[in-house]
Each structure stands twice: as structure tokens, then as C-alpha cells.
Design an enzyme around this catalytic site. Structure first.
Site, PDB file in Angstrom:
ATOM      1  N   ASP A 216      41.024  36.508  40.595  1.00  0.00           N
ATOM      2  CA  ASP A 216      40.074  38.176  39.544  1.00  0.00           C
ATOM      3  C   ASP A 216      39.097  38.755  40.736  1.00  0.00           C
ATOM      4  OD1 ASP A 216      38.627  35.806  38.947  1.00  0.00           O
ATOM      5  OD2 ASP A 216      38.047  36.910  37.594  1.00  0.00           O
TER       6      ASP A 216
ATOM      7  N   HIS B 141      31.946  40.389  35.062  1.00  0.00           N
ATOM      8  CA  HIS B 141      33.446  41.238  34.070  1.00  0.00           C
ATOM      9  C   HIS B 141      32.657  41.864  33.030  1.00  0.00           C
ATOM     10  CE1 HIS B 141      36.935  39.037  35.330  1.00  0.00           C
ATOM     11  NE2 HIS B 141      35.838  37.862  35.505  1.00  0.00           N
TER      12      HIS B 141
HETATM   13 FE1  FEO Z   1      36.132  32.463  37.983  1.00  0.00          FE
HETATM   14 FE2  FEO Z   1      35.966  36.182  37.084  1.00  0.00          FE
HETATM   15  O1  FEO Z   1      36.732  34.387  38.405  1.00  0.00           O
END
Ligand code: FEO
Length: 396
Positions: free
Chosen positions: A81, A225
């Protein structure tokens, strides 16, 4: 309109409004993949986004500078991601250097098999961009071996990778209205911690000690995020400190599945007992509440009661799935017990106990079993046992 965190430091990520399944984690509010652009003598991009979202990220960069002018890429984390878009971004940018941890170089090389101009960096390494200076902090197993964070010294910004993140698609970029909005952000932060970081509480506590020893303080925490903390980064830090410590609340969960409602009758009786004891209690049917949401509640619960019928000499499949998921998250400091109805053989409770012991949970009862439909005496016994287990294992 570019989103500026500090002078010449921008958010250039992508909001994912439609994702609802993030490798099995229910993202009912979507997600964001945050990336950051620092415009300095050496223009620097911190992290990228999922491969199919790269055009949106590069369009956002182009609102600020020509992407071809980016000199450096910092890749804090190999997971797809954040690095899935690297091949497209490297091709578009042709960076002078790609900074990552030593294990990041190994992971990115293994994923993409490209001869990029890697520059592995260890904790304490510094990189001058001109006006600004980056310092790197390896954070192995938070939450992958390669994970690291990047600290911008002059503005005290921590680019924290997944840590302090939450899955949320929103027009808000900053925490200015926390803890009241948008939506139930506190619960999204907790859900992210429970499902991604719960196994690593000890390492998080050590990281807090390391950060204190390094004398770092944070005016802004910019995760990969969710929201960027500029109003109250201490709020997120304190939440992590508490979850990492792992001290349970006086809270119990009844987690169950049922075939013909007999195990459900027992679940309801145990709930009555928990209420009799005056503890916080919740009941979750394994095919009605998503397992990533149940795990969110497990994080701070002190007593877990697992109910399953026996089906073909096994525990119910949904219970097997849930316990497999939970075992990987290494829950700590919890008492647990099993119960269930059975017909002609009653293996489920014993099999659940094996799993609870493998998880190193404190099994506080040998298991409560009933043949076929529980009668009033058996329901009363389940209720009394629920109260007893709560009084005996939770701080009231
Ligand atoms: Fe460990 Fe947002 O991926």
C-alpha cells in the site's frame, strides 16, 4: 489546492473512498494512503501509494512541482500500500537516490527486482535536503522487518509510516477537530492498532524509550493512513502508550457462534452473569460482527468467553477462523474460558482450550458444556459462572 503541513512540506497522498476489505480487515470508512513532498534544494518524496493510485498521487505532486524534479524518494515501508507504486514513480521521477532501511532495500529488491539507486540508512543517519534535514529511525517489526520512520528536524515532524495511522477516507487531512470528529476516529485508531500492531506492544514501549533517549519531540505526526496530527499529537502518543502497556479494562466479551441457538442461549446466560457482576460486557456473534471489529474490542478486554457448538467433532468453523486470526495478534493479559452445546460428542470446548493455551491466555475454567438444549438449571449455572469469572478475574 495543495495541503501544506509546514512551509514547503505537502501531503500528496490519495483518498481511497471505496475500499472495504484491506487484506481481510473491514475498512467500512475507506482509507487513505498518505505520501509527503518536501520542496527543498533536493526535492524529496516520502512514501508512495498503491500501484493503481499512482496517477492520482503524481497529479497532486504536479500541482506543486514537476515530478521529474524530485531528487530523492524515501521508502519507509515495503508493504504494497506504500511501495506498490514505486516502479511507476521511479520510472516517472528517475530519482538520484531511494532511501530505505537496510532490510527495506532487501525487501524492495525482492519485490521489484529493479536496480534502483538504493541508499540504505540506519537509525541516526541524517540527510540534508538544503533548508531541511531528515533523520532516520529504524523500527523493525513495527510492523514489518523493514519498517522505519523519518524525522524532519527543523519542523519536528515525524513521518511515522503505519504507526498512528487509521483507515479512514475523509476530506479532512488534520486532527483539528479530534477527538470529536470526523466520525469515530478514536475507534478507527484503536481498530488499526488492534489489527495491525497488537502483537508488538513490547516493541512499541521500547520505541517510546528510544525516542526519549534520542530527545525527540514531535510537533506533527504524519502517518501513512488517516489524519495528520498537528493539533494534538500527544493524544495519539498517549493512546499507543496505553495500548502497548496492555493493561486490561474491567471488560468482558462473549464471542460465539451457534447452530440451533443452544450455544446462543448459553451466551446470553453468560452475558446476564457478566451484567450481574457490573462489568462492561459485549456479546459478538462471529457471523454478525466482523472479526476485525471483535479484535478491536479484545484489545482492552480482560476476560474472553468463547462459545461454540461441536460440528462433526470440531469447533464451529467461524470460531476456528477467529482463533487463528487472534492467535497471530498475540493478545496479552487476558483470562479466558470456553463453553458450548453439543449433541453426541463435545470436542469444541477442549479444542478451544487448546487454542487458548497456545495463545498463552489464562484459562480460568475447564469449560462449560451442555448436551443439546440447556435447561433452566444449566442456564442458571452459566449465569452464575459468568458472574464468578468476572468477579474473579476483572478489577471491579
Ligand atoms: Fe504495513 Fe499501510 O502498510
Amino acid at each position: 489546492m495543495p495541503v501544506e503541513l509546514a512551509p514547503n512540506i505537502y501531503w500528496v497522498g490519495v483518498v481511497d473512498w471505496i475500499i472495504r476489505d484491506f487484506h481481510g480487515y473491514l475498512t467500512e470508512d475507506g482509507s487513505t494512503y498518505n505520501a509527503y513532498l518536501i520542496v527543498d534544494d533536493h526535492i524529496t518524496l516520502i512514501d508512495t501509494v498503491k500501484r493503481d493510485l499512482v496517477p492520482g498521487m503524481l497529479a497532486r505532486v504536479a500541482e506543486i512541482v514537476d515530478p521529474a524534479k524530485i531528487s530523492y524518494i524515501v521508502s519507509n515501508h515495503v508493504e504494497m500500500d506504500h511501495s506498490g507504486g514505486l516502479p511507476e514513480v521511479v520510472a516517472a521521477v528517475k530519482p538520484d537516490k531511494v532511501f530505505c532501511s537496510p532490510l527495506g532495500k532487501a525487501g524492495l529488491s525482492r519485490h521489484f527486482k529493479q536496480d534502483w539507486p538504493f541508499e540504505p540508512v540506519k537509525t541516526g543517519a541524517e540527510l540534508s535536503l538544503g533548508r531541511y534535514t531528515l533523520s532516520f529511525l529504524e523500527t523493525p517489526m513495527l510492523h514489518w522487518p523493514d519498517s522505519m520512520m523519518t524525522y524532519l528536524k527543523e519542523e519536528q515532524i515525524l513521518f511515522s509510516s503505519d504507526a498512528f495511522g487509521a483507515h479512514l477516507a475523509s476530506t479532512a487531512r488534520f486532527d483539528d477537530h479530534l477527538p470529536d470528529s470526523p466520525g469515530d476516529y478514536a475507534n478507527q485508531l484503536k481498530k488499526y492498532y488492534a489489527n495491525i500492531l497488537m502483537p508488538f506492544g513490547g516493541l512499541i514501549t521500547q520505541l517510546f524509550e528510544k525516542v526519549a533517549a534520542l530527545g525527540l519531540s514531535f510537533k506533527i505526526i504524519a502517518p501513512d493512513h488517516g489524519l495528520i496530527y498537528r493539533k494534538n499529537p500527544a493524544w495519539a502518543l498517549e493512546a499507543y502508550r496505553q495500548w502497548a502497556a496492555g493493561a486490561p479494562l474491567p471488560k468482558a466479551l462473549v464471542i460465539y457462534d451457534t447452530m440451533w441457538h443452544s450455544t446462543e442461549m448459553l451466551a446470553e446466560a453468560f452475558m446476564e452473569g457478566l451484567m450481574d457482576a457490573g462489568v462492561q460486557a459485549q456479546m459478538h456473534h462471529l457471523r454478525r460482527t466482523h472479526y476485525s471489529d471483535i479484535v478491536t474490542e479484545v484489545l482492552d478486554a480482560g476476560l474472553l468467553l468463547f462459545g461454540s457448538p461441536t460440528l462433526n467433532n470440531q469447533m464451529f468453523p467461524s470460531m476456528g477462523e477467529f482463533l487463528t486470526y487472534l492467535k497471530g495478534l498475540k493478545p496479552r493479559n487476558k483470562a479466558a474460558a470456553a463453553f458450548g452445546s453439543y449433541g453426541w460428542s463435545g470436542q469444541a470446548v477442549g479444542l478451544i482450550n487448546q487454542e487458548l493455551e497456545a495463545m498463552k491466555l489464562k484459562v480460568v475454567h475447564e469449560g462449560f458444556q451442555v448436551k443439546y438444549i440447556p435447561d433452566p438449571e444449566e442456564l442458571a449455572a452459566a449465569r452464575a459462572l459468568g458472574e464468578k469469572l468476572a468477579r474473579g478475574n476483572l478489577s471491579l
